[in-house]
Motif scaffolding. Structure first.
Motif, PDB file in Angstrom:
ATOM      1  N   MET A   1       0.840  -1.178   0.000  1.00 34.91           N
ATOM      2  CA  MET A   1       0.000   0.000   0.000  1.00 34.91           C
ATOM      3  C   MET A   1       0.882   1.237   0.000  1.00 34.91           C
ATOM      4  SD  MET A   1      -3.184   0.642   2.446  1.00 34.91           S
ATOM      5  CE  MET A   1      -4.007   2.163   2.459  1.00 34.91           C
ATOM      6  N   THR A   2       0.533   2.248  -0.769  1.00 34.97           N
ATOM      7  CA  THR A   2       1.334   3.459  -0.897  1.00 34.97           C
ATOM      8  C   THR A   2       0.802   4.551   0.018  1.00 34.97           C
ATOM      9  OG1 THR A   2       1.671   2.912  -3.207  1.00 34.97           O
ATOM     10  CG2 THR A   2       2.252   5.122  -2.535  1.00 34.97           C
ATOM     11  N   ASP A   3       1.689   5.216   0.723  1.00 33.88           N
ATOM     12  CA  ASP A   3       1.323   6.350   1.572  1.00 33.88           C
ATOM     13  C   ASP A   3       1.066   7.550   0.672  1.00 33.88           C
ATOM     14  OD1 ASP A   3       1.160   8.452   3.339  1.00 33.88           O
ATOM     15  OD2 ASP A   3       3.018   7.987   4.388  1.00 33.88           O
ATOM     16  N   PRO A   4      -0.130   8.180   0.752  1.00 34.54           N
ATOM     17  CA  PRO A   4      -0.432   9.309  -0.130  1.00 34.54           C
ATOM     18  C   PRO A   4       0.457  10.517   0.124  1.00 34.54           C
ATOM     19  CG  PRO A   4      -2.198   9.013   1.476  1.00 34.54           C
ATOM     20  CD  PRO A   4      -1.241   7.869   1.640  1.00 34.54           C
ATOM     21  N   ASP A   5       1.088  10.579   1.315  1.00 36.14           N
ATOM     22  CA  ASP A   5       1.973  11.709   1.620  1.00 36.14           C
ATOM     23  C   ASP A   5       3.386  11.492   1.077  1.00 36.14           C
ATOM     24  OD1 ASP A   5      -0.059  13.046   2.932  1.00 36.14           O
ATOM     25  OD2 ASP A   5       0.455  12.169   4.884  1.00 36.14           O
ATOM     26  N   THR A   6       3.685  10.276   0.618  1.00 38.89           N
ATOM     27  CA  THR A   6       5.004   9.988   0.082  1.00 38.89           C
ATOM     28  C   THR A   6       5.024  10.364  -1.402  1.00 38.89           C
ATOM     29  OG1 THR A   6       5.270   8.170   1.628  1.00 38.89           O
ATOM     30  CG2 THR A   6       6.736   8.214  -0.274  1.00 38.89           C
ATOM     31  N   LEU A   7       5.894  11.270  -1.744  1.00 41.78           N
ATOM     32  CA  LEU A   7       6.001  11.714  -3.129  1.00 41.78           C
ATOM     33  C   LEU A   7       6.934  10.786  -3.894  1.00 41.78           C
ATOM     34  CD1 LEU A   7       6.282  15.501  -2.414  1.00 41.78           C
ATOM     35  CD2 LEU A   7       4.308  14.305  -3.315  1.00 41.78           C
ATOM     36  N   GLN A   8       6.538  10.448  -5.074  1.00 39.41           N
ATOM     37  CA  GLN A   8       7.372   9.611  -5.923  1.00 39.41           C
ATOM     38  C   GLN A   8       8.440  10.483  -6.579  1.00 39.41           C
ATOM     39  OE1 GLN A   8       7.146   6.247  -6.169  1.00 39.41           O
ATOM     40  NE2 GLN A   8       5.630   6.462  -4.551  1.00 39.41           N
ATOM     41  N   PRO A   9       9.661  10.001  -6.663  1.00 42.15           N
ATOM     42  CA  PRO A   9      10.702  10.778  -7.334  1.00 42.15           C
ATOM     43  C   PRO A   9      10.360  10.998  -8.805  1.00 42.15           C
ATOM     44  CG  PRO A   9      11.656   8.907  -6.151  1.00 42.15           C
ATOM     45  CD  PRO A   9      10.162   8.750  -6.119  1.00 42.15           C
ATOM     46  N   VAL A  10      10.731  12.155  -9.317  1.00 44.47           N
ATOM     47  CA  VAL A  10      10.542  12.490 -10.732  1.00 44.47           C
ATOM     48  C   VAL A  10      11.911  12.865 -11.276  1.00 44.47           C
ATOM     49  CG1 VAL A  10       9.460  14.077 -12.363  1.00 44.47           C
ATOM     50  CG2 VAL A  10       8.207  13.344 -10.329  1.00 44.47           C
ATOM     51  N   HIS A  11      12.275  12.291 -12.426  1.00 43.80           N
ATOM     52  CA  HIS A  11      13.562  12.582 -13.045  1.00 43.80           C
ATOM     53  C   HIS A  11      13.333  12.862 -14.525  1.00 43.80           C
ATOM     54  CE1 HIS A  11      15.116   9.871  -9.637  1.00 43.80           C
ATOM     55  NE2 HIS A  11      15.195  11.127  -9.270  1.00 43.80           N
ATOM     56  N   GLU A  12      12.940  14.088 -14.816  1.00 43.20           N
ATOM     57  CA  GLU A  12      12.700  14.514 -16.192  1.00 43.20           C
ATOM     58  C   GLU A  12      13.691  15.619 -16.539  1.00 43.20           C
ATOM     59  OE1 GLU A  12       8.589  15.668 -16.390  1.00 43.20           O
ATOM     60  OE2 GLU A  12       7.889  13.694 -15.730  1.00 43.20           O
ATOM     61  N   PRO A  13      13.881  15.886 -17.827  1.00 41.42           N
ATOM     62  CA  PRO A  13      14.863  16.905 -18.217  1.00 41.42           C
ATOM     63  C   PRO A  13      14.620  18.287 -17.601  1.00 41.42           C
ATOM     64  CG  PRO A  13      14.215  15.619 -20.126  1.00 41.42           C
ATOM     65  CD  PRO A  13      13.327  15.198 -18.987  1.00 41.42           C
ATOM     66  N   ARG A  14      13.342  18.677 -17.391  1.00 40.65           N
ATOM     67  CA  ARG A  14      13.040  20.006 -16.845  1.00 40.65           C
ATOM     68  C   ARG A  14      12.360  19.962 -15.479  1.00 40.65           C
ATOM     69  NH1 ARG A  14      11.037  23.575 -22.022  1.00 40.65           N
ATOM     70  NH2 ARG A  14      12.728  22.975 -23.404  1.00 40.65           N
ATOM     71  N   LEU A  15      12.200  18.769 -14.933  1.00 44.91           N
ATOM     72  CA  LEU A  15      11.552  18.614 -13.637  1.00 44.91           C
ATOM     73  C   LEU A  15      12.211  17.465 -12.896  1.00 44.91           C
ATOM     74  CD1 LEU A  15       9.167  19.451 -11.767  1.00 44.91           C
ATOM     75  CD2 LEU A  15       7.827  17.675 -12.917  1.00 44.91           C
ATOM     76  N   TRP A  16      12.717  17.739 -11.719  1.00 45.87           N
ATOM     77  CA  TRP A  16      13.428  16.731 -10.947  1.00 45.87           C
ATOM     78  C   TRP A  16      12.994  16.898  -9.506  1.00 45.87           C
ATOM     79  CZ3 TRP A  16      17.348  13.835 -13.542  1.00 45.87           C
ATOM     80  CH2 TRP A  16      18.042  12.920 -12.747  1.00 45.87           C
TER      81      TRP A  16
END
Length: 159
Positions: A1-16
């Motif tokens: 189960m995923t905690d809704p307060d836990t943010l998933q990492p994002v690794h995009e060219p203009r958003l990290w």
């Protein structure tokens, strides 16, 4: 189960992002270049906005990467730390005075509040024992002269 307060990492060219920070490459409104903003999660405003490097084509921004992100996190964290230190210094002042041959430290602590700030004036001796503590208006000006006058007046609440 995923905690809704836990943010998933994002690794995009203009958003990290990681669990605390988000770096966003944005168009610089002042010129043809690019900027990067660093925002602490939960904050409305970025802690840091600075210029960002152009890519090889001289039109688009250089993509974010782990090394750049880590450097930006370190810089933005330092900006926040300095801001906190500055705020602490504005809200907490102290002076050392000698009254009747006793060395005293008189401190003013201001507690900001949207409803109205409060302030406390306190005196300690050179062993750190508190001699007096009184509420004062947050506009009270702590100077060597005001601290000396307060101590010489038997620590009565300043008017």
């Amino acid at each position: 189960m995923t905690d809704p307060d836990t943010l998933q990492p994002v690794h995009e060219p203009r958003l990290w992002s990681d669990e605390r920070w988000t770096a966003r490459v944005i168009k610089n409104e002042d010129d043809d270049g690019w900027a990067v903003s660093m925002t602490l999660h939960g904050e409305a405003e970025p802690a840091l906005v600075g210029p960002w490097t152009m890519g090889r084509d001289k039109k688009n921004p250089k993509p974010l990467d782990v090394s750049a992100f880590n450097t930006l996190v370190k810089t933005a964290s330092e900006v926040l730390r300095r801001h906190e230190q500055q705020l602490h210094a504005q809200l907490n002042k102290s002076v050392a005075v000698t009254v009747q041959g006793r060395r005293l430290r008189v401190a003013l602590s201001i507690v900001p509040d949207d409803e109205g700030a409060t302030a406390t004036l306190s005196a300690t001796d050179d062993l750190g024992e508190e001699l007096a503590r009184v509420p004062v208006p947050p506009t009270f000006r702590l100077t060597t002269a005001s601290a000396t006058a307060w101590a010489e007046g038997d620590f009565e609440r300043p008017r």
